[in-house]
Design an enzyme around this catalytic site. Structure first.
Site, PDB file in Angstrom:
ATOM      1  N   ASN A  43       0.868  -1.277   0.036  1.00  0.00           N
ATOM      2  CA  ASN A  43      -0.064  -0.155   0.002  1.00  0.00           C
ATOM      3  C   ASN A  43       0.770   0.975  -0.003  1.00  0.00           C
ATOM      4  O   ASN A  43       1.965   0.963   0.320  1.00  0.00           O
ATOM      5  CB  ASN A  43      -1.106  -0.162   1.212  1.00  0.00           C
ATOM      6  CG  ASN A  43      -0.377   0.124   2.478  1.00  0.00           C
ATOM      7  OD1 ASN A  43       0.540   1.096   2.706  1.00  0.00           O
ATOM      8  ND2 ASN A  43      -0.652  -0.823   3.384  1.00  0.00           N
TER       9      ASN A  43
ATOM     10  N   ASN B 125      -8.252  -7.982   8.894  1.00  0.00           N
ATOM     11  CA  ASN B 125      -8.185  -8.529   7.575  1.00  0.00           C
ATOM     12  C   ASN B 125      -8.553  -9.933   7.449  1.00  0.00           C
ATOM     13  O   ASN B 125      -8.558 -10.638   6.441  1.00  0.00           O
ATOM     14  CB  ASN B 125      -7.090  -8.188   6.790  1.00  0.00           C
ATOM     15  CG  ASN B 125      -6.887  -6.341   6.465  1.00  0.00           C
ATOM     16  OD1 ASN B 125      -6.088  -6.133   6.986  1.00  0.00           O
ATOM     17  ND2 ASN B 125      -8.089  -5.850   5.950  1.00  0.00           N
TER      18      ASN B 125
ATOM     19  N   ARG C 157       0.169 -11.884   2.089  1.00  0.00           N
ATOM     20  CA  ARG C 157      -0.395 -12.006   3.144  1.00  0.00           C
ATOM     21  C   ARG C 157      -1.632 -13.373   3.369  1.00  0.00           C
ATOM     22  O   ARG C 157      -2.124 -13.656   4.266  1.00  0.00           O
ATOM     23  CB  ARG C 157      -1.516 -10.847   3.256  1.00  0.00           C
ATOM     24  CG  ARG C 157      -0.785  -9.635   3.568  1.00  0.00           C
ATOM     25  CD  ARG C 157      -1.579  -8.352   4.328  1.00  0.00           C
ATOM     26  NE  ARG C 157      -2.113  -8.724   5.577  1.00  0.00           N
ATOM     27  CZ  ARG C 157      -3.115  -8.068   6.271  1.00  0.00           C
ATOM     28  NH1 ARG C 157      -3.616  -6.799   5.769  1.00  0.00           N
ATOM     29  NH2 ARG C 157      -3.517  -8.445   7.678  1.00  0.00           N
TER      30      ARG C 157
ATOM     31  N   ARG D 245      -8.229  -3.631  -2.902  1.00  0.00           N
ATOM     32  CA  ARG D 245      -7.885  -4.999  -2.567  1.00  0.00           C
ATOM     33  C   ARG D 245      -9.051  -6.062  -2.325  1.00  0.00           C
ATOM     34  O   ARG D 245      -8.765  -7.155  -2.739  1.00  0.00           O
ATOM     35  CB  ARG D 245      -7.361  -4.778  -0.885  1.00  0.00           C
ATOM     36  CG  ARG D 245      -6.317  -4.085  -0.691  1.00  0.00           C
ATOM     37  CD  ARG D 245      -5.291  -4.151  -1.352  1.00  0.00           C
ATOM     38  NE  ARG D 245      -4.449  -5.110  -0.525  1.00  0.00           N
ATOM     39  CZ  ARG D 245      -3.581  -4.435   0.419  1.00  0.00           C
ATOM     40  NH1 ARG D 245      -3.349  -3.341   0.906  1.00  0.00           N
ATOM     41  NH2 ARG D 245      -3.199  -5.410   1.409  1.00  0.00           N
TER      42      ARG D 245
ATOM     43  N   HIS E  41      -8.482   0.168   2.458  1.00  0.00           N
ATOM     44  CA  HIS E  41      -9.621  -0.530   2.944  1.00  0.00           C
ATOM     45  C   HIS E  41     -10.613   0.241   3.480  1.00  0.00           C
ATOM     46  O   HIS E  41     -10.178   1.356   3.940  1.00  0.00           O
ATOM     47  CB  HIS E  41      -8.854  -1.302   4.192  1.00  0.00           C
ATOM     48  CG  HIS E  41      -8.067  -2.477   3.888  1.00  0.00           C
ATOM     49  ND1 HIS E  41      -6.631  -2.827   4.411  1.00  0.00           N
ATOM     50  CD2 HIS E  41      -8.197  -3.583   2.910  1.00  0.00           C
ATOM     51  CE1 HIS E  41      -6.270  -3.858   3.929  1.00  0.00           C
ATOM     52  NE2 HIS E  41      -7.388  -4.471   2.964  1.00  0.00           N
TER      53      HIS E  41
ATOM     54  N   ASP F 103     -12.115   0.505   6.250  1.00  0.00           N
ATOM     55  CA  ASP F 103     -12.154   0.947   7.602  1.00  0.00           C
ATOM     56  C   ASP F 103     -11.014   2.002   7.950  1.00  0.00           C
ATOM     57  O   ASP F 103     -10.810   2.710   9.145  1.00  0.00           O
ATOM     58  CB  ASP F 103     -11.498  -0.259   8.529  1.00  0.00           C
ATOM     59  CG  ASP F 103     -10.172  -0.745   8.542  1.00  0.00           C
ATOM     60  OD1 ASP F 103      -9.412  -0.419   7.413  1.00  0.00           O
ATOM     61  OD2 ASP F 103      -9.920  -1.728   9.028  1.00  0.00           O
TER      62      ASP F 103
ATOM     63  N   ALA G  32       3.031   0.574   8.406  1.00  0.00           N
ATOM     64  CA  ALA G  32       2.543  -0.408   7.390  1.00  0.00           C
ATOM     65  C   ALA G  32       1.181  -0.233   7.087  1.00  0.00           C
ATOM     66  O   ALA G  32       0.626  -0.857   6.334  1.00  0.00           O
ATOM     67  CB  ALA G  32       2.616  -1.865   8.318  1.00  0.00           C
TER      68      ALA G  32
ATOM     69  N   CYS H 233      -7.280  -1.550  12.514  1.00  0.00           N
ATOM     70  CA  CYS H 233      -6.965  -2.893  11.786  1.00  0.00           C
ATOM     71  C   CYS H 233      -6.141  -3.872  12.439  1.00  0.00           C
ATOM     72  O   CYS H 233      -6.202  -4.881  12.256  1.00  0.00           O
ATOM     73  CB  CYS H 233      -5.563  -2.342  10.615  1.00  0.00           C
ATOM     74  SG  CYS H 233      -5.984  -0.780   9.796  1.00  0.00           S
TER      75      CYS H 233
HETATM   76  N1  ARG Z   1       0.078  -3.540   5.632  1.00  0.00           N
HETATM   77  C1  ARG Z   1      -1.098  -4.009   5.658  1.00  0.00           C
HETATM   78  C2  ARG Z   1      -1.887  -4.404   4.373  1.00  0.00           C
HETATM   79  O1  ARG Z   1      -1.452  -3.454   3.449  1.00  0.00           O
HETATM   80  C3  ARG Z   1      -2.041  -3.298   6.405  1.00  0.00           C
HETATM   81  C4  ARG Z   1      -3.427  -3.530   6.862  1.00  0.00           C
HETATM   82  C5  ARG Z   1      -4.312  -2.530   7.231  1.00  0.00           C
HETATM   83  N2  ARG Z   1      -5.685  -3.101   7.570  1.00  0.00           N
HETATM   84  C6  ARG Z   1      -6.832  -2.765   7.482  1.00  0.00           C
HETATM   85  N3  ARG Z   1      -7.870  -3.317   7.880  1.00  0.00           N
HETATM   86  N4  ARG Z   1      -6.802  -1.528   7.173  1.00  0.00           N
HETATM   87  O2  ARG Z   1      -2.586  -5.118   3.908  1.00  0.00           O
END
Ligand code: ARG
Length: 300
Positions: free
Chosen positions: A41, A90, A109, A155, A184, A186, A272, A278
């Site tokens: 991201n 996630n 992931r 995503r 995302h 959230d 991150a 998250c």
């Molecule tokens: N580095 C993770 C990703 O890019 C961060 C996830 C953040 N999660 C969220 N629910 N916004 O997947």
């Protein structure tokens, strides 16, 4: 979660009722293997070093803040080689004691899902099959007023939500996410109660903003700075809003609606691209279900 963290959970009678019907039990994963080793991201830069001690302190502080607010924290063991597994939001979508595991869009992931699935099985939960198309769990599908406010285009894919609607009879308001910073849902939307939610306008397009205006009676609209500081990535525990940052203006907006902001610095996890929300997966979500056509007449 460490012995050094003082834990003083409120007695149930001290916990003020109100806010959301959920958020009193969450799943978290310790930052034992957290790092930024790849970039999936726009916030992630593998050249930026993570301060691991600080990450642990921040995570412990988040746990104790949640517990003090009256939220029970359960954990899934961290797995080596999965630096983003701390972001349990996630892992899947919870409904009662059923979890629909995510289908991660990024191969980095993907193996997380198996680990979290085993943990749910251990807890005696039903683990469904993941959707056929990418869908990154509750991080991209936030419970609101009995249904889900979901994100797609970054995503998760829109077709995953068709699948989930058909299978479960859930009401899913699926919104396109045009801005790569809010990859995302959230990061752009945070329910506070059945009629109130924090909303980041630039996280959505005109159609999405109109759809949210239809379902959110009392929106708390964030400024661009509040949005970029991940103020919307908050965990709501009763009237307490546990958030990575809160401006004085936003604090007043929340307080005037009866909420109490509790800031938890999770800046190491910001490297991150994540904030407080998250780092948690709510375990006490119950969604409304219309008759699910796929299960009608099927007896197992
Ligand atoms: N580095 C993770 C990703 O890019 C961060 C996830 C953040 N999660 C969220 N629910 N916004 O997947």
């Amino acid at each position: 979660m460490t012995p050094t963290t003082p834990k003083v959970p409120k007695a149930p009678e001290e916990v003020t009722e109100g806010g959301l019907a959920w958020g009193r039990r969450v799943l978290m994963c310790s930052p034992e293997h957290f790092d930024v080793t790849y970039s999936i991201n726009v916030w992630m830069d593998p050249d930026v070093r993570v301060d691991f001690d600080r990450a642990w302190r921040q995570w412990d502080d988040l746990v104790s803040t949640l517990e003090t607010a009256g939220t029970e924290v359960r954990t899934v063991p961290a797995a080596p080689g999965l630096p983003d597994m701390v972001f349990t939001a996630n892992a899947g979508i919870v409904d009662g004691t059923t979890v629909t595991p995510a289908r991660m869009s990024r191969p980095e992931r993907a193996p997380e899902v198996e680990h979290v699935g085993s943990r749910f099985e251990e807890l005696g939960w039903t683990v469904e099959r993941p959707p056929a198309a990418p869908q990154e769990g509750a991080g991209d599908a936030v419970a609101f007023a009995g249904g889900l406010v979901a994100g797609y285009g970054r995503r998760s894919s829109a077709s995953a939500y068709d699948d989930l609607r058909t299978r479960n009879g859930w009401t899913v308001t699926a919104l396109e996410l045009p801005d790569p910073r809010y990859y995302h849902v959230d990061l752009g939307f945070c329910p506070l109660d059945e009629r109130t939610a924090m909303v980041v306008p630039e996280a959505f397009n005109a159609t999405g903003r109109a759809a949210l205006a239809e379902i959110v009676e009392d929106p708390v609209v964030l400024t661009p700075d509040e949005a970029a500081a991940f103020c919307a990535n908050a965990v709501v525990s009763g009237q307490t809003v546990v958030m990575p940052h809160c401006s004085p203006r936003l604090g007043r907006e929340l307080e005037r609606r009866g909420f109490e902001p509790a800031v938890c610095d999770v800046s190491e996890f910001g490297k991150a691209g994540g904030g407080c929300r998250c780092l948690t997966l709510a375990l006490d979500v119950e969604l409304d279900r219309a008759a699910a056509p796929s299960t009608v007449g099927v007896e197992g």
